[in-house]
Design a protein around this motif. Sequence first.
Motif, short mmCIF file in Angstrom:
data_model
loop_
_atom_site.label_atom_id
_atom_site.label_comp_id
_atom_site.label_asym_id
_atom_site.label_seq_id
_atom_site.Cartn_x
_atom_site.Cartn_y
_atom_site.Cartn_z
N CYS A 199 38.15 88.92 82.96
CA CYS A 199 36.85 88.78 83.64
C CYS A 199 35.84 88.10 82.72
O CYS A 199 35.03 87.27 83.16
N ALA A 200 35.89 88.45 81.43
CA ALA A 200 34.94 87.88 80.46
C ALA A 200 35.12 86.38 80.31
O ALA A 200 34.17 85.66 80.00
N LEU A 201 36.36 85.87 80.53
CA LEU A 201 36.60 84.43 80.44
C LEU A 201 35.79 83.67 81.49
O LEU A 201 35.41 82.51 81.28
N PHE A 202 35.54 84.32 82.64
CA PHE A 202 34.69 83.71 83.68
C PHE A 202 33.22 83.92 83.36
O PHE A 202 32.38 83.08 83.69
N VAL A 203 32.93 85.05 82.72
CA VAL A 203 31.54 85.46 82.51
C VAL A 203 30.87 84.70 81.38
O VAL A 203 29.72 84.25 81.50
N ILE A 204 31.57 84.54 80.25
CA ILE A 204 30.95 83.95 79.06
C ILE A 204 30.42 82.53 79.31
O ILE A 204 29.28 82.21 78.95
N PRO A 205 31.21 81.62 79.94
CA PRO A 205 30.63 80.30 80.25
C PRO A 205 29.40 80.38 81.14
O PRO A 205 28.44 79.61 80.97
N LYS A 206 29.41 81.32 82.10
CA LYS A 206 28.24 81.48 82.97
C LYS A 206 27.03 81.93 82.17
O LYS A 206 25.90 81.51 82.44
N LEU A 207 27.25 82.82 81.19
CA LEU A 207 26.14 83.29 80.36
C LEU A 207 25.59 82.18 79.47
O LEU A 207 24.39 82.09 79.25
#
Length: 310
Positions: A199-207
């Motif tokens: 899930c973090a792989l999707f989240v970090i670029p968004k952040l």
Amino acid sequence: MENSNETASRGKYLFAAFLAPFIWGFMSIPVRWIRDYPAEDILYFRIITALLVLWIYILLFRRKTMTADIHKFWLLPRTGKLRQICLTLLASGLIFGNWFTYIYAVNHISIQSAALAYLTCPLITAAGAYIILREQLTLWQKIALFIAFGSVCLLANGSLNDVLWAATIATCYAFYLIVQRVSTGFDKLHQLVVQLSICALFVIPKLIYNHHAIPAEPLFWGTIFLIASLFTIIPLFLSMYALIGISSTTTGVLLYINPLIAFTLAVAYFQEPVSPIKYVAYGIILLAIILFNIKNIKETFSGSRAQAKG
């Protein structure tokens, strides 16, 4: 003696399955504390914070068991590896979707739409488990699900928007439970940390490309830490642990505890207007929970009494 030990063990899994939705039932309170922040920001920081807490715990206390699970994965045949990877990716996508839609519904639709989701979820879980996993249901359990379905129909007889959001939230979590039931052989806490890492792989670029400023208020970060630990890691692990010893249908039906608490909070704490028919519907839901689990409850208590006598 063996039967009483088996019943006591089953009672342990039932308690875990009960405790997870009980905790989740109160989640709307901290989510409302930070309702002025975008739903996606709450979700992103919830995932990152939960992931950091989990990795710290595993690296400090569970390095050996984590290493053993990694070794076990590499010993799997190619088809076994592929199957486990696919199940993990699917579970990660489903839990990510469930969290986002839940947070958005609580903050921008209504508490009751989120509660309706977890009324619908057990029905979808039961249907999916029956069709996909071939889990069997007793006559009384089928009657309980039919009663619950009637109650959901009463509650859904309102806003179509609420119903659509509820169905989306419910479907994501119902199939997450089914996937977790299929995914066996590895420590549930380790599976959870891998899912959150994906899930973090999707989240970090968004952040990184987020146009919102990173919140600086202590209230936000204190609430996020509370949501990440008490309302994410603990209940998710409990629900995954419960699936070791009981069916996904039983785990799903115990999710009815969540909306019962959420409904009570919506009325008593958030002062949302509620029609009289909803009181009747939630009363029927409570009856359905007891009816569905009557055999498990009897076996657990008789097993406890037998152990006490022993």
